[in-house]
Design a protein around this motif. Structure first.
Motif: not given
Length: 332
Positions: A133-139, A143-145, A163-172
């Motif tokens: 999935l896309p790494a992270f989307d604050p919009s 929980d929905e993702t 996940l694809v292309g996350p930053q470290g904090w996003q993955l955590a």
């Protein structure tokens, strides 16, 4: 964990590819993965069939694809080949690109599940082994993702997620939140660019992945082709750097620093009696936390060159020398 692959039938002419577990999950993949980004575009269906057959015959299992590759054509080509090689011999990692506005606003549950259904239709299969999935989307609420992952796993349409292309904090963040929702939502993998030329993942992503038991799928392990040494004397006419659609992709890694690293890789190859490609591949493949290195072979010849790197193991002194020449400062 690395174990030999058992392949029935005639013995392959190329080295057997070994398998590894993806992080702490039960998912097992070949430590060399096959990317399909050029399928349906620069790689036609006939050539793709040759590449996939050679990959499977050598013990390869992990095939990475995405709905955005050639606007879905790559998945359609792969779908036509599954019956020929045997669906049960492959681990399909399907990436969901899902740009904003495509099927909704970012990785919303409805958009993700609709995209997954479309992927399954193109592939002609009832499930993917790893849904990326896309790494992270604050919009979009996290929980929905993650609930989309739960639905896909419970319906049997996906076995694991990543996940694809996350930053470290996003993955955590994703890993911690997923644990509160149940084990099926916990990411098994993180797919990131990683090579001697691009070591940014080491700053935060790799430590976060190791802490949370998440395996890394390394794409562009050959530095977008630069680490093979093919660009030392210029730009070959049949290379990606000569392609109007791929030139910028390659040029981003053709720097003065890259030239120094390529020189060190070529020296190591001469010393070990192997190829620069094998040196670069072995360096990435055997980094801590890497489950598989993904190569985008355009034809059987390129695949054979990558498969030939399978038995290469770098001596400690060469690995340390490559670490030193490619080192990048830690962020302040």
């Amino acid at each position: 964990m690395t174990v030999p692959v058992r392949v029935t039938g005639a013995a392959p002419r190329l080295p057997l590819v070994q398998r590894r577990r993806v992080g702490a999950s039960g998912l097992e993949v070949s430590r060399l993965g096959l990317g399909t980004m050029m399928w349906g575009a620069e790689t036609d269906a006939e050539t793709a069939a040759e590449v996939l057959a050679a990959f499977v015959d050598a013990g390869g299992t992990l095939v990475e694809t995405a709905d955005a590759y050639a606007e879905g054509a790559a998945q359609e080509v792969l779908g036509t080949l599954l019956a020929k090689v045997g669906r049960d011999r492959l681990v399909i990692a399907a990436r969901c690109a899902l740009p904003h506005g495509a099927l909704g606003d970012g990785p919303a549950r409805g958009a993700l599940l609709t995209a997954l259904d479309a992927t399954l239709v193109r592939l002609g299969t009832d499930h993917v082994d790893l849904w990326q999935l896309p790494a992270f989307d604050p919009s979009i609420p996290l929980d929905e993702t993650l609930s989309a992952v739960q639905v896909a796993v419970y319906q049997g349409k996906a076995r694991y997620c990543g996940l694809v292309g996350p930053q470290g904090w996003q993955l955590a963040t994703v890993a911690e939140r997923a644990r509160t929702l149940g084990p099926v939502a916990i990411p098994a993998s993180a797919q990131v660019e990683y090579s001697l030329l691009h070591r940014a993942a080491e700053h935060e992503l790799l430590p976060a992945a190791a802490h949370h038991g998440i395996g890394v799928l390394a794409w562009a392990p050959l530095g977008r082709g630069v680490l093979t040494g093919k660009y030392i004397g210029g730009t070959p006419a049949d290379s990606r750097a000569a392609s109007p659609t791929m030139a910028a992709y390659v040029e981003a890694r053709r720097t003065e620093r890259a030239s120094r690293i390529v020189a060190a890789v070529m020296t190591a190859a001469d010393g070990l009696g192997t190829t620069p490609l094998a040196i670069a591949m072995a360096w990435v493949r055997d980094r801590p936390g890497v489950a598989s290195a993904l190569v985008g072979a355009r034809d059987a010849r390129q695949l054979a060159a990558s498969l030939a790197a399978e038995p290469v193991t770098l001596p400690a002194e060469i690995r340390e020398a490559l670490d030193d020449v490619s080192a990048v400062p830690q962020p302040a």
